[in-house]
Design a protein around this motif. Structure first.
Motif, PDB file in Angstrom:
ATOM      1  N   MET A   1       6.829 -64.298  83.678  1.00  0.00           N
ATOM      2  CA  MET A   1       8.197 -64.346  83.156  1.00  0.00           C
ATOM      3  C   MET A   1       8.357 -65.419  82.080  1.00  0.00           C
ATOM      4  O   MET A   1       9.156 -65.274  81.168  1.00  0.00           O
ATOM      5  CB  MET A   1       9.185 -64.613  84.274  1.00  0.00           C
ATOM      6  CG  MET A   1       9.313 -63.504  85.263  1.00  0.00           C
ATOM      7  SD  MET A   1      10.472 -63.964  86.536  1.00  0.00           S
ATOM      8  CE  MET A   1      11.587 -62.593  86.429  1.00  0.00           C
ATOM      9  N   SER A   2       7.555 -66.486  82.186  1.00  0.00           N
ATOM     10  CA  SER A   2       7.712 -67.591  81.238  1.00  0.00           C
ATOM     11  C   SER A   2       6.906 -67.399  79.961  1.00  0.00           C
ATOM     12  O   SER A   2       7.086 -68.157  79.021  1.00  0.00           O
ATOM     13  CB  SER A   2       7.313 -68.900  81.913  1.00  0.00           C
ATOM     14  OG  SER A   2       5.947 -68.891  82.233  1.00  0.00           O
ATOM     15  N   GLU A   3       6.029 -66.422  79.913  1.00  0.00           N
ATOM     16  CA  GLU A   3       5.249 -66.195  78.701  1.00  0.00           C
ATOM     17  C   GLU A   3       6.119 -65.624  77.611  1.00  0.00           C
ATOM     18  O   GLU A   3       6.865 -64.664  77.839  1.00  0.00           O
ATOM     19  CB  GLU A   3       4.091 -65.234  78.995  1.00  0.00           C
ATOM     20  CG  GLU A   3       3.016 -65.829  79.861  1.00  0.00           C
ATOM     21  CD  GLU A   3       1.904 -64.833  80.137  1.00  0.00           C
ATOM     22  OE1 GLU A   3       1.965 -63.703  79.615  1.00  0.00           O
ATOM     23  OE2 GLU A   3       0.976 -65.201  80.848  1.00  0.00           O
ATOM     24  N   PRO A   4       6.035 -66.185  76.419  1.00  0.00           N
ATOM     25  CA  PRO A   4       6.834 -65.634  75.314  1.00  0.00           C
ATOM     26  C   PRO A   4       6.261 -64.292  74.832  1.00  0.00           C
ATOM     27  O   PRO A   4       5.047 -64.122  74.759  1.00  0.00           O
ATOM     28  CB  PRO A   4       6.724 -66.691  74.212  1.00  0.00           C
ATOM     29  CG  PRO A   4       5.483 -67.442  74.533  1.00  0.00           C
ATOM     30  CD  PRO A   4       5.293 -67.356  76.027  1.00  0.00           C
ATOM     31  N   THR A   5       7.137 -63.395  74.538  1.00  0.00           N
ATOM     32  CA  THR A   5       6.699 -62.095  73.995  1.00  0.00           C
ATOM     33  C   THR A   5       6.677 -62.173  72.485  1.00  0.00           C
ATOM     34  O   THR A   5       7.608 -62.633  71.836  1.00  0.00           O
ATOM     35  CB  THR A   5       7.650 -60.975  74.454  1.00  0.00           C
ATOM     36  OG1 THR A   5       8.965 -61.318  74.071  1.00  0.00           O
ATOM     37  CG2 THR A   5       7.558 -60.796  75.953  1.00  0.00           C
ATOM     38  N   VAL A   6       5.582 -61.736  71.896  1.00  0.00           N
ATOM     39  CA  VAL A   6       5.419 -61.805  70.432  1.00  0.00           C
ATOM     40  C   VAL A   6       5.529 -60.444  69.833  1.00  0.00           C
ATOM     41  O   VAL A   6       5.182 -59.447  70.269  1.00  0.00           O
ATOM     42  CB  VAL A   6       4.065 -62.443  70.058  1.00  0.00           C
ATOM     43  CG1 VAL A   6       3.888 -62.469  68.562  1.00  0.00           C
ATOM     44  CG2 VAL A   6       3.970 -63.815  70.668  1.00  0.00           C
TER      45      VAL A   6
ATOM     46  N   ARG B   1       2.465 -67.397  97.982  1.00  0.00           N
ATOM     47  CA  ARG B   1       2.658 -68.436  96.967  1.00  0.00           C
ATOM     48  C   ARG B   1       1.976 -68.038  95.659  1.00  0.00           C
ATOM     49  O   ARG B   1       2.542 -68.214  94.576  1.00  0.00           O
ATOM     50  CB  ARG B   1       2.107 -69.772  97.480  1.00  0.00           C
ATOM     51  CG  ARG B   1       2.226 -70.893  96.482  1.00  0.00           C
ATOM     52  CD  ARG B   1       3.648 -71.297  96.268  1.00  0.00           C
ATOM     53  NE  ARG B   1       3.682 -72.389  95.316  1.00  0.00           N
ATOM     54  CZ  ARG B   1       4.593 -72.521  94.387  1.00  0.00           C
ATOM     55  NH1 ARG B   1       5.586 -71.674  94.312  1.00  0.00           N
ATOM     56  NH2 ARG B   1       4.556 -73.518  93.548  1.00  0.00           N
ATOM     57  N   GLU B   2       0.762 -67.501  95.726  1.00  0.00           N
ATOM     58  CA  GLU B   2       0.057 -67.065  94.523  1.00  0.00           C
ATOM     59  C   GLU B   2       0.821 -65.944  93.824  1.00  0.00           C
ATOM     60  O   GLU B   2       0.886 -65.904  92.595  1.00  0.00           O
ATOM     61  CB  GLU B   2      -1.357 -66.590  94.876  1.00  0.00           C
ATOM     62  CG  GLU B   2      -2.314 -67.700  95.207  1.00  0.00           C
ATOM     63  CD  GLU B   2      -2.579 -68.602  94.022  1.00  0.00           C
ATOM     64  OE1 GLU B   2      -2.773 -68.098  92.905  1.00  0.00           O
ATOM     65  OE2 GLU B   2      -2.583 -69.829  94.218  1.00  0.00           O
ATOM     66  N   LYS B   3       1.399 -65.066  94.598  1.00  0.00           N
ATOM     67  CA  LYS B   3       2.185 -63.973  94.029  1.00  0.00           C
ATOM     68  C   LYS B   3       3.397 -64.525  93.276  1.00  0.00           C
ATOM     69  O   LYS B   3       3.706 -64.075  92.172  1.00  0.00           O
ATOM     70  CB  LYS B   3       2.633 -63.044  95.147  1.00  0.00           C
ATOM     71  CG  LYS B   3       3.321 -61.808  94.683  1.00  0.00           C
ATOM     72  CD  LYS B   3       3.659 -60.928  95.884  1.00  0.00           C
ATOM     73  CE  LYS B   3       4.522 -59.771  95.471  1.00  0.00           C
ATOM     74  NZ  LYS B   3       4.923 -58.937  96.600  1.00  0.00           N
ATOM     75  N   GLU B   4       4.068 -65.531  93.866  1.00  0.00           N
ATOM     76  CA  GLU B   4       5.218 -66.153  93.209  1.00  0.00           C
ATOM     77  C   GLU B   4       4.803 -66.868  91.929  1.00  0.00           C
ATOM     78  O   GLU B   4       5.500 -66.796  90.915  1.00  0.00           O
ATOM     79  CB  GLU B   4       5.891 -67.141  94.159  1.00  0.00           C
ATOM     80  CG  GLU B   4       6.618 -66.496  95.307  1.00  0.00           C
ATOM     81  CD  GLU B   4       7.125 -67.514  96.305  1.00  0.00           C
ATOM     82  OE1 GLU B   4       6.903 -68.728  96.106  1.00  0.00           O
ATOM     83  OE2 GLU B   4       7.756 -67.096  97.294  1.00  0.00           O
ATOM     84  N   VAL B   5       3.673 -67.559  91.959  1.00  0.00           N
ATOM     85  CA  VAL B   5       3.192 -68.286  90.781  1.00  0.00           C
ATOM     86  C   VAL B   5       2.860 -67.300  89.662  1.00  0.00           C
ATOM     87  O   VAL B   5       3.224 -67.525  88.495  1.00  0.00           O
ATOM     88  CB  VAL B   5       1.962 -69.159  91.136  1.00  0.00           C
ATOM     89  CG1 VAL B   5       1.273 -69.667  89.894  1.00  0.00           C
ATOM     90  CG2 VAL B   5       2.374 -70.304  92.036  1.00  0.00           C
ATOM     91  N   LEU B   6       2.188 -66.212  89.982  1.00  0.00           N
ATOM     92  CA  LEU B   6       1.846 -65.222  88.957  1.00  0.00           C
ATOM     93  C   LEU B   6       3.096 -64.573  88.369  1.00  0.00           C
ATOM     94  O   LEU B   6       3.159 -64.325  87.162  1.00  0.00           O
ATOM     95  CB  LEU B   6       0.922 -64.155  89.540  1.00  0.00           C
ATOM     96  CG  LEU B   6      -0.503 -64.605  89.837  1.00  0.00           C
ATOM     97  CD1 LEU B   6      -1.276 -63.494  90.524  1.00  0.00           C
ATOM     98  CD2 LEU B   6      -1.205 -65.045  88.570  1.00  0.00           C
TER      99      LEU B   6
END
Length: 84
Positions: free
Chosen positions: A79-84, A69-74
């Motif tokens: 993936m949801s972090e925006p790339t700047v 579960r921790e692996k899935e959350v990480l």
């Protein structure tokens, strides 16, 4: 990845079953078993190992699910972090 873990768990299970001389007795149980004879002593030792396996299997399962579960959350956070 799933097949790899299944193989590892299967190998560890069979190694655990195939152990010939596992001593799982405390000093008091050993003394009592020596008084009973060889047959009951082996049965007592097997019973102790059997009772030890259940809690360890449950803790292992909970730990595996927690790790998964921790692996899935990480992965979802990365993936949801925006790339700047």
């Amino acid at each position: 990845m799933q097949k790899r873990w299944l193989r590892i768990i299967t190998i560890l299970f069979f190694i655990g079953i195939s152990t010939i001389a596992a001593n799982a007795q405390c000093s008091i149980c050993t003394k009592t078993a020596q008084q009973l004879g060889e047959g009951p002593a082996k049965s007592l030792n097997t019973g102790i190992l059997y009772l030890m396996f259940a809690p360890l299997a449950i803790m292992g399962y909970i730990g595996f699910r927690w790790w998964k579960r921790e692996k899935e959350v990480l992965e979802s956070e990365s993936m949801s972090e925006p790339t700047v």
